[in-house]
Design a protein around this motif. Structure first.
Motif, short mmCIF file in Angstrom:
data_model
loop_
_atom_site.label_atom_id
_atom_site.label_comp_id
_atom_site.label_asym_id
_atom_site.label_seq_id
_atom_site.Cartn_x
_atom_site.Cartn_y
_atom_site.Cartn_z
N PHE A 188 -64.10 -5.52 131.09
CA PHE A 188 -65.32 -4.76 130.85
C PHE A 188 -65.02 -3.71 129.81
N ASN A 189 -65.81 -3.71 128.78
CA ASN A 189 -65.72 -2.64 127.80
C ASN A 189 -67.12 -2.33 127.31
N THR A 190 -67.26 -1.24 126.61
CA THR A 190 -68.59 -0.83 126.18
C THR A 190 -68.87 -1.21 124.74
N GLU A 191 -67.96 -1.94 124.10
CA GLU A 191 -68.22 -2.40 122.74
C GLU A 191 -69.39 -3.36 122.76
N GLY A 192 -70.31 -3.19 121.86
CA GLY A 192 -71.45 -4.09 121.79
C GLY A 192 -72.54 -3.76 122.79
N MET B 210 -73.21 -6.25 137.37
CA MET B 210 -73.66 -4.92 137.80
C MET B 210 -73.08 -3.84 136.89
N ARG B 211 -71.83 -3.97 136.55
CA ARG B 211 -71.20 -2.98 135.68
C ARG B 211 -71.89 -2.94 134.32
N ALA B 212 -72.19 -4.12 133.78
CA ALA B 212 -72.84 -4.19 132.47
C ALA B 212 -74.27 -3.65 132.51
N LEU B 213 -74.93 -3.78 133.66
CA LEU B 213 -76.31 -3.30 133.78
C LEU B 213 -76.40 -1.82 134.11
N GLY B 214 -75.26 -1.18 134.33
CA GLY B 214 -75.29 0.26 134.54
C GLY B 214 -74.96 0.70 135.95
N PHE B 215 -74.42 -0.19 136.75
CA PHE B 215 -74.00 0.18 138.10
C PHE B 215 -72.49 0.32 138.10
N PRO B 216 -71.95 1.51 137.83
CA PRO B 216 -70.50 1.68 137.80
C PRO B 216 -69.92 1.57 139.21
N PHE B 217 -68.63 1.43 139.29
CA PHE B 217 -67.96 1.26 140.57
C PHE B 217 -67.86 2.59 141.30
N PHE C 142 -78.65 -12.83 141.99
CA PHE C 142 -78.86 -11.42 141.67
C PHE C 142 -80.36 -11.15 141.51
N ALA C 143 -81.07 -12.05 140.84
CA ALA C 143 -82.51 -11.90 140.67
C ALA C 143 -83.23 -11.98 142.01
N PHE C 144 -82.77 -12.86 142.88
CA PHE C 144 -83.39 -13.02 144.19
C PHE C 144 -83.27 -11.74 145.02
N LYS C 145 -82.15 -11.04 144.87
CA LYS C 145 -81.88 -9.85 145.68
C LYS C 145 -82.38 -8.56 145.04
N THR C 146 -82.85 -8.62 143.80
CA THR C 146 -83.30 -7.42 143.10
C THR C 146 -84.66 -7.66 142.46
N CYS C 147 -85.14 -6.69 141.75
CA CYS C 147 -86.41 -6.83 141.03
C CYS C 147 -86.20 -7.31 139.60
N LEU C 148 -84.97 -7.65 139.23
CA LEU C 148 -84.67 -8.07 137.87
C LEU C 148 -84.99 -9.55 137.68
N PRO D 176 -78.64 -0.64 122.33
CA PRO D 176 -80.00 -1.17 122.40
C PRO D 176 -80.35 -2.08 121.23
N GLU D 177 -79.58 -2.04 120.16
CA GLU D 177 -79.93 -2.80 118.95
C GLU D 177 -79.31 -4.18 118.88
N GLY D 178 -78.24 -4.44 119.60
CA GLY D 178 -77.55 -5.71 119.45
C GLY D 178 -77.26 -6.38 120.78
N PRO D 179 -76.52 -7.49 120.74
CA PRO D 179 -76.16 -8.18 121.99
C PRO D 179 -75.37 -7.28 122.92
N HIS D 180 -75.60 -7.44 124.18
CA HIS D 180 -74.94 -6.68 125.25
C HIS D 180 -73.86 -7.62 125.79
N ARG D 181 -72.62 -7.44 125.39
CA ARG D 181 -71.58 -8.43 125.62
C ARG D 181 -70.82 -8.23 126.93
N ILE D 182 -70.62 -9.35 127.63
CA ILE D 182 -69.76 -9.36 128.81
C ILE D 182 -68.69 -10.41 128.56
#
Length: 156
Positions: free
Chosen positions: A81-85, A111-118, A46-52, A88-94
């Motif tokens: 996938f859920n949005t619990e956690g 991708m979903r967790a980083l903000g790319f919805p389906f 994913f890092a190789f294919k993006t700027c992340l 910006p203040e705590g762990p971003h859970r997958i």
């Protein structure tokens, strides 16, 4: 006027990663070495294919650290996938289920967790996109792919 798609995760559940650097933690109590390697391989590609950039965090993040955390506390088989956690203040859970520890499932959850919805799967997608048929190679367009045939059957 179009109805708002409530299936899309709201933007307030996503966070901005400074300088496109994403610290991540793979919970060793939930994933063995091989599973952790699958996750790290997906992150590398994913890092190789993006700027992340993904930086490993070697110690379990505290409640106030903003870290992408791969976990499976209940030992589920499917990806959840859920949005619990997701703040910006705590762990971003997958929650990455054991049944989807390979590509492309890991990347899809990432991708979903980083903000790319389906977006490509939304029922309302055709209201927002236009296919430029002149930009599609006719050879590809007429290949026997069931998805393409169903969508573009009048073109071939």
């Amino acid at each position: 006027m179009h109805e708002i798609d409530t299936n899309v995760v709201k933007t307030e559940h996503y966070v901005i990663w400074p300088n496109a650097v994403i610290p991540f933690y793979i919970d060793p109590e939930h994933f063995d070495h091989e599973q952790a390697l699958s996750i790290m391989t997906a992150l590398s590609l994913f890092a190789f294919k993006t700027c992340l950039k993904f930086n490993p965090v070697l110690v379990r993040p505290t409640g106030s650290q903003h870290v992408l955390t791969f976990e499976n506390p209940s030992g589920v088989r499917k990806c959840v996938f859920n949005t619990e956690g997701h703040s910006p203040e705590g762990p971003h859970r997958i929650t990455l289920g054991y049944g989807c520890m390979r590509s492309p499932q890991i990347e899809m959850m990432l991708m979903r967790a980083l903000g790319f919805p389906f977006e490509h799967n939304r029922a309302s997608r055709d209201l927002y996109i236009d296919v430029q048929f002149e930009n599609i190679d006719p050879v590809i367009l007429c290949m026997p792919n069931m998805d393409l045939i169903l969508v573009f059957q009048t073109v071939c």
